[in-house]
Design a protein around this motif. Structure first.
Motif, PDB file in Angstrom:
ATOM      1  N   ILE A 195      -3.668  12.151 -10.615  1.00  0.00           N
ATOM      2  CA  ILE A 195      -3.024  10.938 -11.120  1.00  0.00           C
ATOM      3  C   ILE A 195      -2.282  10.277  -9.953  1.00  0.00           C
ATOM      4  N   ALA A 196      -2.425   8.972  -9.834  1.00  0.00           N
ATOM      5  CA  ALA A 196      -1.706   8.247  -8.784  1.00  0.00           C
ATOM      6  C   ALA A 196      -0.837   7.205  -9.454  1.00  0.00           C
ATOM      7  N   CYS A 197       0.391   7.105  -8.982  1.00  0.00           N
ATOM      8  CA  CYS A 197       1.277   6.078  -9.509  1.00  0.00           C
ATOM      9  C   CYS A 197       2.169   5.665  -8.361  1.00  0.00           C
ATOM     10  N   SER A 198       1.950   4.473  -7.845  1.00  0.00           N
ATOM     11  CA  SER A 198       2.721   4.006  -6.700  1.00  0.00           C
ATOM     12  C   SER A 198       3.563   2.823  -7.119  1.00  0.00           C
ATOM     13  N   ASN A 199       4.813   2.873  -6.686  1.00  0.00           N
ATOM     14  CA  ASN A 199       5.827   1.954  -7.167  1.00  0.00           C
ATOM     15  C   ASN A 199       6.175   0.971  -6.058  1.00  0.00           C
ATOM     16  N   SER A 200       6.352  -0.284  -6.408  1.00  0.00           N
ATOM     17  CA  SER A 200       6.712  -1.261  -5.379  1.00  0.00           C
ATOM     18  C   SER A 200       7.793  -2.206  -5.878  1.00  0.00           C
TER      19      SER A 200
ATOM     20  N   ARG B 280      -8.696   6.252   2.869  1.00  0.00           N
ATOM     21  CA  ARG B 280      -8.274   7.006   1.674  1.00  0.00           C
ATOM     22  C   ARG B 280      -6.814   6.773   1.276  1.00  0.00           C
ATOM     23  N   TYR B 281      -6.016   6.257   2.197  1.00  0.00           N
ATOM     24  CA  TYR B 281      -4.615   6.011   1.850  1.00  0.00           C
ATOM     25  C   TYR B 281      -4.255   4.526   1.980  1.00  0.00           C
ATOM     26  N   ALA B 282      -5.215   3.704   1.598  1.00  0.00           N
ATOM     27  CA  ALA B 282      -4.924   2.261   1.592  1.00  0.00           C
ATOM     28  C   ALA B 282      -3.939   1.953   0.471  1.00  0.00           C
ATOM     29  N   CYS B 283      -3.084   0.962   0.716  1.00  0.00           N
ATOM     30  CA  CYS B 283      -2.106   0.621  -0.318  1.00  0.00           C
ATOM     31  C   CYS B 283      -2.299  -0.801  -0.813  1.00  0.00           C
ATOM     32  N   VAL B 284      -1.559  -1.151  -1.842  1.00  0.00           N
ATOM     33  CA  VAL B 284      -1.526  -2.521  -2.338  1.00  0.00           C
ATOM     34  C   VAL B 284      -0.224  -3.119  -1.813  1.00  0.00           C
ATOM     35  N   VAL B 285      -0.323  -4.218  -1.086  1.00  0.00           N
ATOM     36  CA  VAL B 285       0.875  -4.826  -0.494  1.00  0.00           C
ATOM     37  C   VAL B 285       1.201  -6.116  -1.235  1.00  0.00           C
ATOM     38  N   ASN B 286       2.458  -6.276  -1.608  1.00  0.00           N
ATOM     39  CA  ASN B 286       2.856  -7.542  -2.225  1.00  0.00           C
ATOM     40  C   ASN B 286       3.968  -8.186  -1.403  1.00  0.00           C
ATOM     41  N   ASP B 287       4.074  -9.487  -1.502  1.00  0.00           N
ATOM     42  CA  ASP B 287       5.126 -10.234  -0.804  1.00  0.00           C
ATOM     43  C   ASP B 287       5.176  -9.858   0.686  1.00  0.00           C
ATOM     44  N   SER B 288       4.039  -9.726   1.300  1.00  0.00           N
ATOM     45  CA  SER B 288       3.839  -9.472   2.740  1.00  0.00           C
ATOM     46  C   SER B 288       4.216  -8.085   3.236  1.00  0.00           C
ATOM     47  N   HIS B 289       5.294  -7.526   2.707  1.00  0.00           N
ATOM     48  CA  HIS B 289       5.654  -6.230   3.268  1.00  0.00           C
ATOM     49  C   HIS B 289       6.316  -5.264   2.285  1.00  0.00           C
ATOM     50  N   ARG B 290       6.048  -5.437   1.008  1.00  0.00           N
ATOM     51  CA  ARG B 290       6.442  -4.391   0.059  1.00  0.00           C
ATOM     52  C   ARG B 290       5.138  -3.766  -0.420  1.00  0.00           C
ATOM     53  N   ALA B 291       5.132  -2.472  -0.668  1.00  0.00           N
ATOM     54  CA  ALA B 291       3.846  -1.857  -0.986  1.00  0.00           C
ATOM     55  C   ALA B 291       3.922  -0.805  -2.067  1.00  0.00           C
ATOM     56  N   ALA B 292       2.890  -0.806  -2.916  1.00  0.00           N
ATOM     57  CA  ALA B 292       2.604   0.352  -3.752  1.00  0.00           C
ATOM     58  C   ALA B 292       1.797   1.235  -2.824  1.00  0.00           C
TER      59      ALA B 292
ATOM     60  N   GLY C 135      -2.732  -2.957   5.243  1.00  0.00           N
ATOM     61  CA  GLY C 135      -2.601  -2.315   3.941  1.00  0.00           C
ATOM     62  C   GLY C 135      -2.853  -0.815   3.965  1.00  0.00           C
ATOM     63  N   MET C 136      -1.977  -0.094   4.666  1.00  0.00           N
ATOM     64  CA  MET C 136      -2.107   1.375   4.729  1.00  0.00           C
ATOM     65  C   MET C 136      -0.750   2.000   4.422  1.00  0.00           C
ATOM     66  N   ASP C 137      -0.798   3.218   3.870  1.00  0.00           N
ATOM     67  CA  ASP C 137       0.437   3.950   3.621  1.00  0.00           C
ATOM     68  C   ASP C 137       0.903   4.575   4.939  1.00  0.00           C
ATOM     69  N   PRO C 138       2.066   4.176   5.439  1.00  0.00           N
ATOM     70  CA  PRO C 138       2.501   4.725   6.729  1.00  0.00           C
ATOM     71  C   PRO C 138       2.747   6.226   6.692  1.00  0.00           C
ATOM     72  N   ILE C 139       3.137   6.763   5.544  1.00  0.00           N
ATOM     73  CA  ILE C 139       3.418   8.205   5.488  1.00  0.00           C
ATOM     74  C   ILE C 139       2.124   8.993   5.697  1.00  0.00           C
ATOM     75  N   SER C 140       1.091   8.650   4.948  1.00  0.00           N
ATOM     76  CA  SER C 140      -0.166   9.389   5.102  1.00  0.00           C
ATOM     77  C   SER C 140      -0.832   9.071   6.436  1.00  0.00           C
TER      78      SER C 140
END
Ligand code: SF4
Lengths: 606, 76
Positions: free
Chosen positions: A88-93, A171-183, A354-359
């Motif tokens: 299950i994936a749930c990413s919060n932005s 594999r760790y691409a994210c959804v970015v909103n408002d230029s620099h906030r990301a799920a 659009g990548m997750d910096p942690i991963s």
């Protein structure tokens, strides 16, 4: 207040959009956002399907407090089966997108199927259409936002999109909103890419419903907000203030968790960010807030224009989303890099592509270790000297991952598949395929358990063992702290509010009071906690149906067998075996980690 | 004094540290009293590279010792 009572269902295969009523019974049981999105997902899809197949669904969910005047009430989540984890994936932005989606009249947007040609979803209140995105495909998040704005000419429009990383199925691409906030986490952007959905562009003018007791709501918001306003620490120093604390304590994952303290931390910390360098350049420009937030922990930063990473690239000389603590750890300490400009540049690229910096940081750190032990050669890295500490290598590999080029494609698989490919699976510092956040499970034993049991893979935001972990490395009592806080966090994540005020003066009672004021029915602490427990258990059920088992509730060998080399926990490993059995028991699960019938029935799940 | 505790630093100018003059035989408890942390402010102490427990706050200090205080932080 609370729910808009509408969901938007979009089928990309048939190119149809339909507005449906929200299931209010589920809303009462799962609140919104994380909980409600997971409930819909579990009811509507088979968790065993391939995360990148059209059968996977992608849900954008707001919470009952999203878009209200409650401080931090701008959150939304993206819920799906994770491309990185198969769980299950749930990413919060944060940012402003979530509130706008709510103002357009939707609690949830459910995306189904896959488009034959790239599309983007355009929402203006009840007017919903899928538009051709061929011209946007191949563009970065920043370019796509600009182009969509140029088409619709509505500056109030808010956009959530994927960059090249999502399109190329990093594999760790994210959804970015408002230029620099990301799920950011678990590959929710990868799933969006697999569906051929480039962006959601939304404008809403309906506001939130006002069918509750507005006066009472105003009053509660004011009193609860006031309890936070006197602590300006997060706004002044941002989350990066954690750097000194965690490093000094000895829980800073350094060089792929080979060490737990980073000698270069003082070059990446809040002081470094706020102090002019030898060229008189200061990294931090200002702070920033998400919708309606009175904390404003966000960092807006500038890279030194003379730095090698951006010397001939004026497009990166402007101010943009800077280093948060997690980014500074992943693109700094994890890779042994102490260059704040290089880390900031790599962070900018994460937002742009659009990548997750942690991963990303965790995967680069694993690649660096593979390189240092000779498991990969310079030929295989396309000539990149992939050594720990190399700021040049960090920047180069980040570009290659973002654009899906050469060795970047290997790093884009995530550390689990990368280290397996090169014959050293033990070097992946991940749980369920998801890389660690900025805490080492040896120095922070409760965090070790929290990582191992997190339903979405290693995560620092799924439990709150912090105080207990800073107090002691003794494991007694930690199972209960982790279990209990996992439930409370699940409720907050389902409300539309942000977790961070928990470090800025808000108590669980404050969150509960806000939820109670906004939602129908009585929301006391008991219901708040039980809702969280219900959510935690349906996530667990999703994972079990997806094929995950007890063997997935574990940590890498390094954390379980190699003692910490310094700091408070010097000489200690993470004693997960002392905590996991009692954690299962406290959860009401059997010794294999399966929820028992009694637990399922107590929570109303059977 | 790390994280949010830096607002309690007795001297302005330094970001998160300061020098304190203490009497001979002063203990960590004396440091705590001297920096005047607010009563409701929880904190932890690191000394000699390790987190120490409250019962050790009576440890006497010598010239040049470093006492690190940090608040319970979370998130990130
Ligand atoms: S506390 Fe920070 S992350 Fe949370 S809503 Fe406010 S600005 Fe956004």
């Amino acid at each position: 207040m609370s729910w808009q009572r509408q969901i938007l269902r979009v089928n990309l295969s048939t190119q149809t959009c339909a507005i449906e009523p929200l299931n209010m019974e589920w809303a009462q049981q799962y609140m919104g956002q994380r909980g409600l999105g997971t409930k819909y997902l579990l009811e509507e899809m088979d968790p065993a399907v391939d995360a990148l197949s059209p059968e996977n669904k992608l849900i954008f969910a707001t919470g009952p407090l999203t878009g209200t005047m409650a401080s931090t009430g701008g959150r939304y989540s993206v819920i799906t089966k994770g491309a990185l984890t198969g769980a299950i994936a749930c990413s919060n932005s944060g940012g402003k997108f979530g509130a706008e989606l709510k103002f357009a009249g939707y609690d949830l947007v459910i995306i189904e199927g896959a488009a034959a040609k790239p599309v983007y979803l355009h929402i203006e209140n009840d007017n919903v259409e899928l538009l051709d995105a061929s011209h946007l495909w191949g563009k970065s998040v920043w370019e796509a936002e600009e182009m969509i704005h140029a088409t619709h000419k509505n500056p109030q429009m808010k956009i959530a999109s994927i960059g090249q990383a999502g399109e190329k199925l990093c594999r760790y691409a994210c959804v970015v909103n408002d230029s620099h906030r990301a799920a950011g986490r678990s590959g929710v952007g990868t799933v969006m890419g697999s569906k051929g959905l480039k962006a959601i562009a939304v404008r809403g003018t309906k506001g939130v419903r006002s069918d509750g007791d507005m006066k009472a709501m105003f009053k509660t918001v004011n009193t609860v907000n006031a309890r936070m306003n006197d602590r300006g620490e997060l706004s002044r120093d941002g989350t990066i203030a954690m750097m000194d604390v965690v490093n000094t304590f000895g829980a800073m994952p350094t060089r792929n968790n080979r060490e737990v303290q980073f000698e270069g931390a003082d070059k990446l910390n809040a002081e470094a960010m706020q102090t002019p360098n030898e060229n008189g350049h200061t990294n931090l420009v200002t702070n920033a807030a998400c919708f309606g937030c009175t904390v404003a922990c966000g960092r807006i930063c500038k890279i030194d224009p003379t730095h090698f990473s951006v010397k001939d690239k004026p497009q990166y000389h402007k101010a943009s989303g800077g280093l948060e603590y997690e980014t500074a750890y992943a693109l700094g300490a994890a890779c042994g890099v102490d260059d704040i400009d290089a880390a900031t540049y790599a962070g900018f690229l994460c937002n742009e592509y659009g990548m997750d910096p942690i991963s990303l940081g965790g995967s680069i750190a694993a690649a660096m270790e593979l390189y240092e032990i000779g498991a990969i050669t310079k030929e295989q890295t396309d000539g990149v000297e992939l050594k720990f500490g190399s700021a040049e290598a960090l920047c180069e590999i980040t570009e290659m991952v973002g654009l899906g080029k050469g060795f970047g494609l290997d790093v884009a698989m995530g550390s689990k598949l990368l280290t397996a490919k090169y014959g050293h699976p033990d070097l992946s510092m991940a749980v369920k395929g998801q890389e660690f956040a900025a805490y080492d499970g040896r120095g922070m034993q409760g965090m070790g358990l929290a990582y191992a049991t997190s339903n979405r893979g290693a995560c620092h935001l799924r439990a709150d063992p912090y105080s207990s972990d800073f107090e002691t490395t003794d494991t007694s009592g930690k199972a209960d702290i982790v279990r209990f806080s996992q439930d409370q966090v699940a409720s907050i994540d389902s409300s539309g509010l942000c977790l961070f005020p928990g470090g800025a003066g808000w108590t669980m009672e404050d969150y509960c009071e806000l939820i109670n004021a906004a939602c129908e029915g009585d929301w006391d602490m008991e219901r708040f906690n039980q809702t969280g427990e219900r959510i935690w258990n349906i996530e667990r059920v999703f994972n079990i149906r997806a094929g995950l088992r007890k063997a997935d509730d574990t940590l890498p060998k390094r954390i379980l067998e190699e003692p910490a080399t310094s700091g408070t926990a010097e000489g200690q490993v993470c004693r997960l075996d002392e905590m996991l059995p009692s954690y299962y028991e406290l959860r009401g699960w059997d010794s294999e980690g399966m929820p028992t019938e009694a637990t399922m029935s107590r929570l109303g799940l059977i | 004094m790390l994280g949010g505790l830096r607002v309690f630093l007795p001297t302005a100018g330094e970001f998160s540290r300061c020098d304190l003059q203490l009497n001979e035989g002063a203990t960590i408890n004396d440091v705590i009293a001297k920096v005047g942390l607010a009563d409701d402010r929880p904190f932890f102490i690191m000394f000699d590279g390790k987190k120490i427990q409250e019962e050790d706050y009576g440890t006497p200090l010598k010239e040049g010792d470093e006492v690190i205080m940090f608040p319970p932080v979370k998130g990130g």
